[in-house]
Design an enzyme around this catalytic site. Structure first.
Site, PDB file in Angstrom:
ATOM      1  N   ARG A  48       0.882  -1.180   0.000  1.00  0.00           N
ATOM      2  CA  ARG A  48       0.000   0.000   0.000  1.00  0.00           C
ATOM      3  C   ARG A  48       0.909   1.216   0.000  1.00  0.00           C
ATOM      4  O   ARG A  48       1.716   1.406   0.900  1.00  0.00           O
ATOM      5  CB  ARG A  48      -0.883   0.009   1.245  1.00  0.00           C
ATOM      6  CG  ARG A  48      -1.471   1.387   1.514  1.00  0.00           C
ATOM      7  CD  ARG A  48      -2.565   1.383   2.531  1.00  0.00           C
ATOM      8  NE  ARG A  48      -3.750   0.753   2.004  1.00  0.00           N
ATOM      9  CZ  ARG A  48      -4.957   0.882   2.536  1.00  0.00           C
ATOM     10  NH1 ARG A  48      -5.141   1.624   3.606  1.00  0.00           N
ATOM     11  NH2 ARG A  48      -5.997   0.275   2.008  1.00  0.00           N
ATOM     12  N   HIS A  96      -7.409   0.830  -6.254  1.00  0.00           N
ATOM     13  CA  HIS A  96      -7.587  -0.044  -5.089  1.00  0.00           C
ATOM     14  C   HIS A  96      -8.274  -1.331  -5.571  1.00  0.00           C
ATOM     15  O   HIS A  96      -9.434  -1.585  -5.260  1.00  0.00           O
ATOM     16  CB  HIS A  96      -8.425   0.678  -4.028  1.00  0.00           C
ATOM     17  CG  HIS A  96      -8.317   0.078  -2.654  1.00  0.00           C
ATOM     18  ND1 HIS A  96      -7.563  -1.044  -2.379  1.00  0.00           N
ATOM     19  CD2 HIS A  96      -8.866   0.463  -1.471  1.00  0.00           C
ATOM     20  CE1 HIS A  96      -7.658  -1.316  -1.083  1.00  0.00           C
ATOM     21  NE2 HIS A  96      -8.445  -0.431  -0.509  1.00  0.00           N
ATOM     22  N   GLN A 126     -10.059  -3.939  -3.125  1.00  0.00           N
ATOM     23  CA  GLN A 126     -11.318  -3.412  -2.588  1.00  0.00           C
ATOM     24  C   GLN A 126     -12.462  -3.644  -3.569  1.00  0.00           C
ATOM     25  O   GLN A 126     -13.536  -4.117  -3.194  1.00  0.00           O
ATOM     26  CB  GLN A 126     -11.150  -1.902  -2.333  1.00  0.00           C
ATOM     27  CG  GLN A 126     -12.421  -1.220  -1.862  1.00  0.00           C
ATOM     28  CD  GLN A 126     -12.783  -1.598  -0.445  1.00  0.00           C
ATOM     29  OE1 GLN A 126     -11.967  -1.475   0.456  1.00  0.00           O
ATOM     30  NE2 GLN A 126     -14.004  -2.075  -0.218  1.00  0.00           N
ATOM     31  N   ASP A 165     -17.217   7.376  -1.196  1.00  0.00           N
ATOM     32  CA  ASP A 165     -15.965   7.232  -0.450  1.00  0.00           C
ATOM     33  C   ASP A 165     -15.651   8.596   0.163  1.00  0.00           C
ATOM     34  O   ASP A 165     -16.266   9.617  -0.185  1.00  0.00           O
ATOM     35  CB  ASP A 165     -14.842   6.782  -1.414  1.00  0.00           C
ATOM     36  CG  ASP A 165     -13.500   6.585  -0.721  1.00  0.00           C
ATOM     37  OD1 ASP A 165     -13.482   6.390   0.508  1.00  0.00           O
ATOM     38  OD2 ASP A 165     -12.457   6.625  -1.419  1.00  0.00           O
ATOM     39  N   CYS A 216     -16.236   1.832   0.946  1.00  0.00           N
ATOM     40  CA  CYS A 216     -15.032   1.033   1.229  1.00  0.00           C
ATOM     41  C   CYS A 216     -14.589   1.161   2.673  1.00  0.00           C
ATOM     42  O   CYS A 216     -13.914   0.270   3.187  1.00  0.00           O
ATOM     43  CB  CYS A 216     -13.908   1.430   0.285  1.00  0.00           C
ATOM     44  SG  CYS A 216     -13.466   3.173   0.432  1.00  0.00           S
ATOM     45  N   ARG A 257     -13.515  -8.428   2.090  1.00  0.00           N
ATOM     46  CA  ARG A 257     -12.114  -8.140   1.756  1.00  0.00           C
ATOM     47  C   ARG A 257     -11.269  -9.372   2.046  1.00  0.00           C
ATOM     48  O   ARG A 257     -10.411  -9.764   1.253  1.00  0.00           O
ATOM     49  CB  ARG A 257     -11.586  -6.956   2.591  1.00  0.00           C
ATOM     50  CG  ARG A 257     -12.147  -5.602   2.250  1.00  0.00           C
ATOM     51  CD  ARG A 257     -11.701  -5.114   0.900  1.00  0.00           C
ATOM     52  NE  ARG A 257     -10.246  -5.034   0.757  1.00  0.00           N
ATOM     53  CZ  ARG A 257      -9.472  -4.066   1.247  1.00  0.00           C
ATOM     54  NH1 ARG A 257      -9.999  -3.031   1.869  1.00  0.00           N
ATOM     55  NH2 ARG A 257      -8.160  -4.087   1.066  1.00  0.00           N
TER      56      ARG A 257
HETATM   57  N1   CP Z   1     -11.018   0.086   2.695  1.00  0.00           N
HETATM   58  C1   CP Z   1      -9.742   0.021   3.095  1.00  0.00           C
HETATM   59  O1   CP Z   1      -8.818  -0.260   2.312  1.00  0.00           O
HETATM   60  O2   CP Z   1      -9.571   0.258   4.414  1.00  0.00           O
HETATM   61  P1   CP Z   1      -8.201   0.462   5.189  1.00  0.00           P
HETATM   62  O3   CP Z   1      -7.639   1.806   4.773  1.00  0.00           O
HETATM   63  O4   CP Z   1      -8.566   0.434   6.642  1.00  0.00           O
HETATM   64  O5   CP Z   1      -7.255  -0.648   4.824  1.00  0.00           O
HETATM   65  N1  NVA Z   2      -9.831   6.940  -1.163  1.00  0.00           N
HETATM   66  C1  NVA Z   2      -9.415   6.490   0.146  1.00  0.00           C
HETATM   67  C2  NVA Z   2      -9.632   5.025   0.292  1.00  0.00           C
HETATM   68  C3  NVA Z   2      -9.267   4.459   1.641  1.00  0.00           C
HETATM   69  C4  NVA Z   2      -9.463   2.972   1.711  1.00  0.00           C
HETATM   70  C5  NVA Z   2      -7.963   6.840   0.352  1.00  0.00           C
HETATM   71  O1  NVA Z   2      -7.156   6.666  -0.563  1.00  0.00           O
HETATM   72  O2  NVA Z   2      -7.613   7.309   1.449  1.00  0.00           O
END
Ligand code: CP
Ligand code: NVA
Length: 309
Positions: A102, A129, A132, A224, A264, A292
Site C-alpha cells: 500500500r 484499489h 477493494q 468514499d 469502502c 475483503r
Molecule cells: N477500505 C480500506 O482499504 O480500508 P483500510 O484503509 O482500513 O485498509
Molecule cells: N480513497 C481512500 C480510500 C481508503 C481505503 C484513500 O485513498 O484514502
C-alpha cells in the site's frame, strides 16, 4: 495472472475464478473447515499509508491459509530511508513468496513487480484499489445474484476507488455512472481502458457532474471519503466542493427501491454520507468489509499457491 496491480490487467475469467474461490473459502471458513492452501508460504506486507481493513484482512487471511504474514511499515524498513524500490523488490523476493504493498505511486507497485520475482498485490495507491473493488463486486453478487446489467452509481471524488470501480464494472458488464465535481473526475487513462472493456462487456459508462443523474434507477450506490490519504491539507476546500455530492436520503430515494449502499470505509458520517443511509437497512458495508478477507484469500491462493479450481 502473475500479479494484481490493476483490474484492467485481469480477464473476465480471472474475475470469475476469484469470485468462485472466494465463495468456496468463505463457506469453508464458516463451517470450520481448514484450507491451508499456502502452508509454509510468507507474504510481505509493505505499508507507507495507514490501514485497518487491508492490514487485518490480509494478515488474518494469510494465517487462515496456513501461511505467515509479515507487516513491514515503511517507517521501519530501509525503503522509508531512501532504499530503492528495485533493491527492495530483489531482496524481499529472496525471502518471501508474495508482496502486498500500500503506497502512494502506482509506478512503485509496477516497479516492485518488474524488479522482484514474486507475485505483487496492490493494496491501494493514489490511483487504484483493486482488492477493494473485487470485494465490492463479490458483495454485490452475494446480495443481487448477478452483476451484468445492474447499475452502479458512484458519487463523489474521482479517486482510487472510483478508478478501480470503473475498471471492475466495465470488465463484468455492470453499468456505471460516476458523478464528481469538475476538476475531481476519474483518471483519463482509466476511463479510456474502462471504455475499451465496456465495448466487449456491454457495460454503459456515464461520467457526469450531476449526482441525481448518476443515482437514478441505480441498483448500487457507492461513495468514499472526500479526503483521501495524503490530501489532508485540502480538507476544508474539499468539504465545500463536495457537499452537494453527499449521499443522503433525498439522493438515495432516486435509486431503485431495493438499492444497496456500499462504502469502502473508513467513512465520515455527515460528510460523504449521512448516518441514516450508512447505518440504514440497505447498507451492506460490513459484509463488504468482511469480504475483503475472503476475496484476498482467493487472490493470494491463486497467485502464490498456483491454486487451480
Ligand atoms: N477500505 C480500506 O482499504 O480500508 P483500510 O484503509 O482500513 O485498509
Ligand atoms: N480513497 C481512500 C480510500 C481508503 C481505503 C484513500 O485513498 O484514502
Amino acid at each position: 495472472m502473475d500479479h494484481l496491480i490493476s483490474l484492467y490487467d485481469l480477464t473476465l475469467q480471472e474475475f470469475e475464478d476469484i469470485f468462485s474461490l472466494s465463495e468456496k473459502l468463505k463457506k469453508q471458513v464458516k463451517e470450520g473447515v481448514q484450507h491451508h492452501l499456502l502452508k509454509g508460504k510468507t507474504l510481505g506486507m509493505i505499508f507507507t499509508k495507514s490501514s485497518t481493513r487491508t492490514r487485518v484482512s490480509f494478515e488474518v487471511g494469510m494465517y487462515q491459509l496456513g501461511g505467515y504474514p509479515l507487516f513491514l511499515s515503511a517507517n521501519d524498513i530501509q525503503l522509508g530511508r531512501g532504499e530503492s524500490i528495485d533493491d527492495t523488490a530483489q531482496v524481499l523476493s529472496r525471502y518471501v513468496d508474495g508482496i502486498m504493498i500500500r503506497t502512494f505511486k502506482q509506478s512503485d507497485v509496477e516497479d516492485l513487480a518488474k524488479y522482484g520475482s514474486v507475485p505483487v498485490i496492490n493494496g491501494l495507491t493514489d490511483l487504484m484499489h483493486p482488492c477493494q473493488i473485487l470485494a465490492d463486486l463479490f458483495t454485490v453478487y452475494e446480495h443481487k445474484g448477478t452483476l451484468k446489467g445492474l447499475k452502479m452509481a458512484y458519487v463523489g471524488d474521482g479517486n482510487n476507488i472510483a478508478n478501480s470501480l470503473l475498471h471492475g464494472c466495465a470488465k463484468v458488464g455492470m453499468h456505471i455512472s460516476v458523478a464528481s465535481p469538475k476538476g475531481f473526475e476519474c483518471d483519463k487513462n482509466v476511463v479510456y481502458e474502462a471504455r475499451e472493456d465496456a465495448k466487449r462487456s456491454g457495460a454503459q459508462i456515464v461520467l457526469t457532474e450531476d449526482p441525481v443523474e448518476a443515482v437514478t434507477e441505480a441498483d448500487v450506490i457507492y461513495t468514499d471519503t472526500w479526503v483521501s490519504m495524503g490530501q489532508e491539507a485540502e480538507k476544508e476546500q474539499r468539504i465545500k466542493t463536495f457537499m452537494p455530492y453527499q449521499v443522503n436520503q433525498e439522493l438515495f430515494s432516486k435509486a431503485k427501491e431495493d438499492a444497496i449502499f456500499l462504502h469502502c470505509l473508513p467513512a465520515y458520517r455527515g460528510y460523504e454520507v449521512t448516518e441514516d443511509i450508512i447505518d440504514g437497512s440497505q447498507s451492506v458495508i460490513f459484509d463488504e468489509a468482511e469480504n475483503r478477507m475472503h476475496v484476498q484469500k482467493a487472490i493470494m491462493a491463486l497467485l502464490m499457491g498456483k491454486h487451480t479450481l
